[in-house]
Design a protein around this motif. Structure first.
Motif, PDB file in Angstrom:
ATOM      1  N   PRO A  18       0.801  -1.234   0.000  1.00 36.97           N
ATOM      2  CA  PRO A  18       0.000   0.000   0.000  1.00 36.97           C
ATOM      3  C   PRO A  18       0.831   1.280   0.000  1.00 36.97           C
ATOM      4  O   PRO A  18       0.267   2.371  -0.130  1.00 36.97           O
ATOM      5  N   PHE A  19       2.138   1.198   0.176  1.00 36.67           N
ATOM      6  CA  PHE A  19       2.927   2.403   0.439  1.00 36.67           C
ATOM      7  C   PHE A  19       3.820   2.823  -0.730  1.00 36.67           C
ATOM      8  O   PHE A  19       4.252   1.985  -1.529  1.00 36.67           O
ATOM      9  N   GLY A  20       4.061   4.154  -0.808  1.00 41.52           N
ATOM     10  CA  GLY A  20       4.925   4.696  -1.854  1.00 41.52           C
ATOM     11  C   GLY A  20       6.215   5.293  -1.314  1.00 41.52           C
ATOM     12  O   GLY A  20       7.193   5.466  -2.034  1.00 41.52           O
ATOM     13  N   LYS A  21       6.203   5.629  -0.008  1.00 42.72           N
ATOM     14  CA  LYS A  21       7.390   6.258   0.566  1.00 42.72           C
ATOM     15  C   LYS A  21       7.539   5.815   2.019  1.00 42.72           C
ATOM     16  O   LYS A  21       6.640   6.054   2.838  1.00 42.72           O
ATOM     17  N   ILE A  22       8.632   5.180   2.303  1.00 40.05           N
ATOM     18  CA  ILE A  22       8.803   4.658   3.667  1.00 40.05           C
ATOM     19  C   ILE A  22      10.143   5.098   4.263  1.00 40.05           C
ATOM     20  O   ILE A  22      11.084   5.417   3.546  1.00 40.05           O
ATOM     21  N   LEU A  23      10.169   5.069   5.586  1.00 42.06           N
ATOM     22  CA  LEU A  23      11.438   5.291   6.296  1.00 42.06           C
ATOM     23  C   LEU A  23      11.844   3.947   6.908  1.00 42.06           C
ATOM     24  O   LEU A  23      11.083   3.346   7.683  1.00 42.06           O
ATOM     25  N   LEU A  24      12.999   3.461   6.525  1.00 40.81           N
ATOM     26  CA  LEU A  24      13.494   2.187   7.044  1.00 40.81           C
ATOM     27  C   LEU A  24      14.457   2.488   8.195  1.00 40.81           C
ATOM     28  O   LEU A  24      15.471   3.158   8.001  1.00 40.81           O
ATOM     29  N   VAL A  25      14.108   1.982   9.379  1.00 42.65           N
ATOM     30  CA  VAL A  25      14.859   2.374  10.572  1.00 42.65           C
ATOM     31  C   VAL A  25      15.538   1.179  11.240  1.00 42.65           C
ATOM     32  O   VAL A  25      14.865   0.245  11.692  1.00 42.65           O
ATOM     33  N   GLY A  26      16.830   1.220  11.318  1.00 43.53           N
ATOM     34  CA  GLY A  26      17.590   0.169  11.989  1.00 43.53           C
ATOM     35  C   GLY A  26      17.889   0.514  13.429  1.00 43.53           C
ATOM     36  O   GLY A  26      17.451   1.541  13.951  1.00 43.53           O
ATOM     37  N   CYS A  27      18.644  -0.347  14.072  1.00 39.81           N
ATOM     38  CA  CYS A  27      19.015  -0.124  15.469  1.00 39.81           C
ATOM     39  C   CYS A  27      20.460  -0.550  15.646  1.00 39.81           C
ATOM     40  O   CYS A  27      20.902  -1.565  15.096  1.00 39.81           O
ATOM     41  N   ASN A  28      21.158   0.223  16.453  1.00 37.31           N
ATOM     42  CA  ASN A  28      22.593   0.008  16.606  1.00 37.31           C
ATOM     43  C   ASN A  28      22.974  -1.028  17.666  1.00 37.31           C
ATOM     44  O   ASN A  28      24.149  -1.257  17.912  1.00 37.31           O
ATOM     45  N   GLU A  29      21.959  -1.616  18.308  1.00 40.51           N
ATOM     46  CA  GLU A  29      22.291  -2.541  19.405  1.00 40.51           C
ATOM     47  C   GLU A  29      22.238  -3.999  18.958  1.00 40.51           C
ATOM     48  O   GLU A  29      22.890  -4.374  18.000  1.00 40.51           O
ATOM     49  N   CYS A  30      21.427  -4.812  19.649  1.00 39.42           N
ATOM     50  CA  CYS A  30      21.446  -6.274  19.429  1.00 39.42           C
ATOM     51  C   CYS A  30      21.354  -6.672  17.961  1.00 39.42           C
ATOM     52  O   CYS A  30      22.095  -7.531  17.492  1.00 39.42           O
ATOM     53  N   VAL A  31      20.403  -6.067  17.236  1.00 40.23           N
ATOM     54  CA  VAL A  31      20.198  -6.501  15.846  1.00 40.23           C
ATOM     55  C   VAL A  31      21.370  -6.134  14.946  1.00 40.23           C
ATOM     56  O   VAL A  31      21.498  -6.676  13.841  1.00 40.23           O
ATOM     57  N   THR A  32      22.217  -5.222  15.409  1.00 41.22           N
ATOM     58  CA  THR A  32      23.446  -4.948  14.656  1.00 41.22           C
ATOM     59  C   THR A  32      24.430  -6.093  14.894  1.00 41.22           C
ATOM     60  O   THR A  32      25.049  -6.611  13.970  1.00 41.22           O
ATOM     61  N   VAL A  33      24.509  -6.508  16.170  1.00 42.79           N
ATOM     62  CA  VAL A  33      25.443  -7.577  16.531  1.00 42.79           C
ATOM     63  C   VAL A  33      25.071  -8.896  15.853  1.00 42.79           C
ATOM     64  O   VAL A  33      25.931  -9.654  15.413  1.00 42.79           O
ATOM     65  N   CYS A  34      23.768  -9.178  15.753  1.00 42.95           N
ATOM     66  CA  CYS A  34      23.384 -10.446  15.104  1.00 42.95           C
ATOM     67  C   CYS A  34      23.072 -10.242  13.618  1.00 42.95           C
ATOM     68  O   CYS A  34      22.441 -11.105  12.990  1.00 42.95           O
ATOM     69  N   HIS A  35      23.530  -9.122  13.057  1.00 39.36           N
ATOM     70  CA  HIS A  35      23.459  -8.889  11.610  1.00 39.36           C
ATOM     71  C   HIS A  35      22.049  -9.024  11.046  1.00 39.36           C
ATOM     72  O   HIS A  35      21.847  -9.607   9.984  1.00 39.36           O
ATOM     73  N   ALA A  36      21.075  -8.512  11.770  1.00 44.16           N
ATOM     74  CA  ALA A  36      19.700  -8.598  11.276  1.00 44.16           C
ATOM     75  C   ALA A  36      19.149  -7.223  10.915  1.00 44.16           C
ATOM     76  O   ALA A  36      18.403  -7.089   9.943  1.00 44.16           O
ATOM     77  N   GLY A  37      19.535  -6.178  11.687  1.00 47.23           N
ATOM     78  CA  GLY A  37      18.879  -4.891  11.471  1.00 47.23           C
ATOM     79  C   GLY A  37      19.732  -3.686  11.810  1.00 47.23           C
ATOM     80  O   GLY A  37      19.235  -2.662  12.276  1.00 47.23           O
ATOM     81  N   GLY A  38      21.024  -3.788  11.575  1.00 49.68           N
ATOM     82  CA  GLY A  38      21.913  -2.650  11.788  1.00 49.68           C
ATOM     83  C   GLY A  38      22.001  -1.797  10.519  1.00 49.68           C
ATOM     84  O   GLY A  38      21.285  -2.047   9.539  1.00 49.68           O
ATOM     85  N   ARG A  39      22.892  -0.826  10.549  1.00 47.72           N
ATOM     86  CA  ARG A  39      23.040   0.101   9.426  1.00 47.72           C
ATOM     87  C   ARG A  39      23.257  -0.639   8.094  1.00 47.72           C
ATOM     88  O   ARG A  39      22.659  -0.312   7.077  1.00 47.72           O
ATOM     89  N   LYS A  40      24.083  -1.661   8.155  1.00 47.82           N
ATOM     90  CA  LYS A  40      24.408  -2.418   6.947  1.00 47.82           C
ATOM     91  C   LYS A  40      23.172  -3.131   6.381  1.00 47.82           C
ATOM     92  O   LYS A  40      22.892  -3.089   5.188  1.00 47.82           O
ATOM     93  N   GLU A  41      22.433  -3.783   7.269  1.00 45.32           N
ATOM     94  CA  GLU A  41      21.248  -4.531   6.822  1.00 45.32           C
ATOM     95  C   GLU A  41      20.160  -3.579   6.338  1.00 45.32           C
ATOM     96  O   GLU A  41      19.405  -3.901   5.416  1.00 45.32           O
ATOM     97  N   VAL A  42      20.107  -2.381   6.948  1.00 43.24           N
ATOM     98  CA  VAL A  42      19.143  -1.374   6.499  1.00 43.24           C
ATOM     99  C   VAL A  42      19.467  -0.992   5.052  1.00 43.24           C
ATOM    100  O   VAL A  42      18.585  -0.956   4.179  1.00 43.24           O
ATOM    101  N   ALA A  43      20.754  -0.754   4.778  1.00 48.03           N
ATOM    102  CA  ALA A  43      21.154  -0.357   3.427  1.00 48.03           C
ATOM    103  C   ALA A  43      20.838  -1.460   2.419  1.00 48.03           C
ATOM    104  O   ALA A  43      20.343  -1.201   1.314  1.00 48.03           O
TER     105      ALA A  43
END
Ligand code: SF4
Ligand code: SF4
Lengths: 222, 307
Positions: A18-43
């Motif tokens: 349904p969406f045309g413009k989204i903001l994808l937001v990562g987190c610098n803590e646990c999900v960065t360490v387990c490579h699921a949702g840090g800056r890199k995975e956001v990109a």
């Protein structure tokens, strides 16, 4: 740490239809360490989404941002200046982060991009394993530092069950039997007498069964 | 006597006990239960009624136990920790006791991943040792686990399972000791094929004085075919089937393998009768109930005592 895995792409694409413009937001803590949702995975997810939607003929604008700690209202506040421009916020943090953002920005859809899994630690590169079920009353001192709740498939307090075989759990040759580990460690510590005590039935109120939990520290109130 | 259990009476009178086993149907088929049970009547002192064995849904073990009760048999009502929390367990125990079920067996239960509902929540509110303690406290102190008093406590003869062949071996007798300390009146073991290892287990149990505090029934299962022997050896967790046992069955032509299995079983029963500390056998002949009369006859276990 809290571990998570990115959701399957088909599910993500479907949820973003349904969406045309989204903001994808990562987190610098646990999900960065387990490579699921840090800056890199956001990109990585951002470019996959842009390309995928372009191919579908329904381009999606994806902006990226990674917060220091998404489960902290103080950091979630950082989104305030920009969120108005988006149809939805897509969070790559654990379930706690997703909810912190959703609570702050009530009028905006906030969607989870990862499946939050468990509290665990890294066994080796690329492998995370469950270690604690957050039962609210730790018994590790009785069990050689190995958790019978999170690591025994039947959360047995007086194990092992009859299915323990060659150090492995009956459910799979890839799963260690927690009670074999407990026994080995108790022997190493010279604490085998702890084994002969019958551990009493657990009071599960301190765990999730007592209802949603909160910790209130009067001494820290301001 | 702690209960009106026939098994308790048989054991108390010093007889070598024999228990059988019956798996409830995968449906509401009452006749199927009666047909199976008829083969066991008069052949064993109590019949274990399994509780969603291997995590596959079957008719409730208390319901099938009641059917056996009505047929004049003594059910051994099995209850696993996998499917019920402490509230459900205690209310089922009260209902069972009120309706004449006198014997029960406390078990962990196989993990749901083995069964037909791997999606199911895996309860394990309490474990099997805590369960033994709960039932014996209900019976002896007339109190629920929560502490409240019980009006008319359930008079259950309480059993537990033991696997002498699980790992680590050194914990096996220690864990048996915990079950006895929790109050288990009797123990039924996993199927035994490795007699030497079992004899060692029994030596340790006798040395620790456990067989004076509980009655231990040695588990046996007839091997119907070489295929079954291989399956038990390879696929069943915590089962110890020595190569020579598999070979003995496999060396026979197909049509004679079942007969060889029964012969082997009778020899095992003979040995178990002589083994210090063994108070009886638990004969698990699932889907072979019709052969039980022949087996107990040939093993010299008939007639069953009237107590
Ligand atoms: S005993 Fe409870 S708090 Fe301790 S590790 Fe296990 S689940 Fe976590
Ligand atoms: S095999 Fe070990 S880890 Fe697995 S359920 Fe049994 S005691 Fe627990």
């Amino acid at each position: 740490m809290i571990t998570a895995e990115r959701k399957p792409m088909e599910e993500i694409f479907r949820s973003l239809e349904p969406f045309g413009k989204i903001l994808l937001v990562g987190c610098n803590e646990c999900v960065t360490v387990c490579h699921a949702g840090g800056r890199k995975e956001v990109a990585m997810l951002a470019s996959a989404l842009r390309m995928g939607r372009l191919k579908q003929g329904a381009p999606l604008t994806v902006d990226e941002m990674t917060l220091e700690r998404q489960c902290d209202p103080e950091y979630a506040e950082e989104l305030a200046l920009v969120v108005d421009q988006y149809d939805a916020v897509c969070s790559m943090a654990c379930g706690c982060g997703v909810q912190t953002v959703a609570e702050r920005y009530q009028g905006l859809p906030v969607l989870p991009m990862v499946n939050t899994a468990f509290m665990g630690s890294s066994e080796k590169n690329g492998v995370w394993a469950e270690r604690c079920a957050g039962c609210g009353n730790c018994v590790l001192g009785m069990t050689g530092g190995i958790c019978p709740i999170a690591r025994c498939s039947k959360r047995i307090f007086n194990g092992p069950c009859g299915g323990s075989s060659k150090g492995k759990c009956e459910i799979s040759p890839d799963v260690d039997c927690a009670w074999q580990l407990i026994w080995d460690r108790l022997k190493q510590l010279g604490q085998t007498e702890l084994y002969s005590q019958i551990m009493a039935p657990k009071d599960w109120r301190s765990a999730r069964d007592g209802g949603p939990r909160r910790i209130v520290r009067e001494d820290m109130a301001i | 006597m702690k209960s009106d259990s026939n098994l308790e009476k048989v054991l108390a009178a010093g007889h070598f006990a024999v228990t059988g086993e019956l798996g409830p149907p995968r449906g509401a088929n009452l006749q199927a239960i009666k047909d199976k049970a008829a083969h066991l009547k008069g052949m064993v002192d109590a019949v274990n009624v399994t509780d969603n064995q291997t995590a596959v849904v079957r008719m409730a073990s208390w319901a099938v136990s009641l059917v056996l009760r009505e047929m004049g048999m003594e059910p051994n009502y099995q209850m696993v920790c996998r499917d019920r929390n402490r509230l459900a367990m205690q209310s089922d125990i009260l209902g069972a006791a009120a309706l004449g079920i006198n014997t029960m067996l406390c078990l962990s239960g196989d993990h749901p991943s083995f069964g037909d509902h791997p999606q199911a929540a895996n309860v394990h509110d309490i474990d099997s040792i805590q369960q033994i303690q709960m039932v014996t406290t209900m019976r002896d102190e007339g109190r629920f686990l929560g502490g409240a008093e019980i009006d008319t406590p359930p008079r259950m003869f309480v059993g537990a399972a033991a696997n002498p062949f699980g790992d680590p071996f050194e914990l096996r007798v220690l864990r048996l000791g915990k079950k006895v300390a929790a109050g288990a009146d009797f123990i039924q073991t996993q199927c035994i094929y490795n007699m030497e290892r079992f004899a060692e287990y029994m030596r340790q149990a006798v040395d620790m004085g456990l067989t004076e505090k509980t009655k231990l029934l040695a588990g046996v299962t007839p091997l119907k075919s070489a295929g079954m022997a291989r399956y038990m050896a390879k696929k069943v967790p915590g089962m110890d089937v020595p190569d020579e046992v598999v070979k003995r069955i496999a060396d026979q032509p197909k049509e004679k393998q079942a007969e060889e299995g029964i012969k082997l079983l009778c020899e095992q029963i003979e040995q178990l009768r002589e083994m210090p500390g063994v108070a009886g056998i638990h004969l698990m002949a699932i889907e072979w109930e019709h052969r039980v009369p022949e087996i107990v006859e040939r093993a010299g276990l008939l007639p069953r005592p009237q107590v």
